[in-house]
Motif scaffolding. Structure first.
Motif, PDB file in Angstrom:
ATOM      1  N   MET A 167      36.208  42.523  44.823  1.00 27.26           N
ATOM      2  CA  MET A 167      35.028  43.622  45.196  1.00 27.26           C
ATOM      3  C   MET A 167      34.944  44.337  43.620  1.00 27.26           C
ATOM      4  O   MET A 167      35.995  44.431  43.120  1.00 27.26           O
ATOM      5  N   PHE A 220      43.094  46.630  56.896  1.00 31.64           N
ATOM      6  CA  PHE A 220      42.513  45.838  56.115  1.00 31.64           C
ATOM      7  C   PHE A 220      44.031  44.889  55.475  1.00 31.64           C
ATOM      8  O   PHE A 220      43.529  43.778  55.241  1.00 31.64           O
ATOM      9  N   TRP A 254      32.732  37.577  49.684  1.00 33.03           N
ATOM     10  CA  TRP A 254      33.481  37.144  50.856  1.00 33.03           C
ATOM     11  C   TRP A 254      33.409  36.060  50.929  1.00 33.03           C
ATOM     12  O   TRP A 254      32.552  34.970  51.117  1.00 33.03           O
ATOM     13  N   LYS A 314      38.765  37.802  48.570  1.00 34.61           N
ATOM     14  CA  LYS A 314      37.588  38.486  48.329  1.00 34.61           C
ATOM     15  C   LYS A 314      37.556  39.477  47.537  1.00 34.61           C
ATOM     16  O   LYS A 314      38.723  39.746  46.941  1.00 34.61           O
ATOM     17  N   CYS A 363      45.131  43.594  47.474  1.00 35.97           N
ATOM     18  CA  CYS A 363      45.050  43.199  48.562  1.00 35.97           C
ATOM     19  C   CYS A 363      46.559  43.716  48.984  1.00 35.97           C
ATOM     20  O   CYS A 363      47.770  43.089  49.653  1.00 35.97           O
ATOM     21  N   PRO A 374      46.892  47.179  50.584  1.00 38.74           N
ATOM     22  CA  PRO A 374      46.586  48.469  51.745  1.00 38.74           C
ATOM     23  C   PRO A 374      47.402  49.652  50.936  1.00 38.74           C
ATOM     24  O   PRO A 374      47.688  50.872  51.824  1.00 38.74           O
ATOM     25  N   TYR A 408      40.194  51.086  45.509  1.00 43.53           N
ATOM     26  CA  TYR A 408      39.370  50.398  45.973  1.00 43.53           C
ATOM     27  C   TYR A 408      39.774  49.314  45.461  1.00 43.53           C
ATOM     28  O   TYR A 408      40.182  48.208  46.010  1.00 43.53           O
ATOM     29  N   GLN A 433      30.658  43.651  47.418  1.00 41.79           N
ATOM     30  CA  GLN A 433      31.467  42.735  47.294  1.00 41.79           C
ATOM     31  C   GLN A 433      31.399  40.878  47.477  1.00 41.79           C
ATOM     32  O   GLN A 433      29.906  40.940  48.153  1.00 41.79           O
ATOM     33  N   PHE A 484      41.596  46.930  48.306  1.00 47.43           N
ATOM     34  CA  PHE A 484      40.652  45.167  48.348  1.00 47.43           C
ATOM     35  C   PHE A 484      40.784  44.498  47.148  1.00 47.43           C
ATOM     36  O   PHE A 484      40.978  43.280  47.932  1.00 47.43           O
ATOM     37  N   ASN A 485      40.956  44.465  46.277  1.00 47.76           N
ATOM     38  CA  ASN A 485      41.012  43.231  45.051  1.00 47.76           C
ATOM     39  C   ASN A 485      42.791  43.120  44.974  1.00 47.76           C
ATOM     40  O   ASN A 485      42.654  41.428  45.008  1.00 47.76           O
ATOM     41  N   GLN A 507      43.156  41.068  54.979  1.00 46.96           N
ATOM     42  CA  GLN A 507      43.421  40.234  53.721  1.00 46.96           C
ATOM     43  C   GLN A 507      43.980  38.696  54.762  1.00 46.96           C
ATOM     44  O   GLN A 507      43.817  37.640  53.489  1.00 46.96           O
TER      45      GLN A 507
END
Length: 127
Positions: free
Chosen positions: A66, A54, A86, A64, A22, A24, A15, A84, A19-20, A58
């Protein structure tokens, strides 16, 4: 380290990376097994569906973020309760469920997402 502890660490690292950080594609390579079954109705099934979604997130939501609030592991499942944020939008409380294979790789995903309300009927908070 138990398989449950390993899976919990892998879910959080997955994750964070996708997510953090970027990244994927790298998250898929490191933490996802041969198959990837997706239950989120907004994301196509499989690794390509995940990557496409994703990469778009991004591009549309740089910055963004999480934060994992808690993680619970049982058998081959890990549940992450996440906060999260955004850009340009609201904060969300998310619950992600990951199923792992015997090698500690993610092979299935479910999630639910709820907007964090500005006003609540109690003072307990979402996290």
């Amino acid at each position: 380290m138990t398989p449950q502890d390993r899976n919990k660490q892998n879910a959080i690292a997955f994750y964070e990376l996708m997510f953090n950080d970027c990244q994927p594609a790298e998250a898929l390579e490191r933490y996802v097994g041969d198959e990837y079954i997706q239950h989120n109705p907004h994301v196509k099934d499989g690794k390509l569906g995940f990557l496409t979604y994703f990469l778009r997130m991004q591009a549309e939501y740089p910055g963004k973020h999480m934060r994992v609030v808690r993680a619970v592991a049982e058998n081959d499942l890990v549940v992450l309760h996440c906060h999260q944020t955004w850009p340009g939008g609201h904060d969300y409380a998310g619950m992600d469920i990951f199923r792992f294979d015997a090698n500690g790789k993610i092979v299935e995903h479910w999630d639910v997402l709820q907007e964090v309300p500005e006003i609540a009927q109690n003072e307990n908070g979402m996290f």
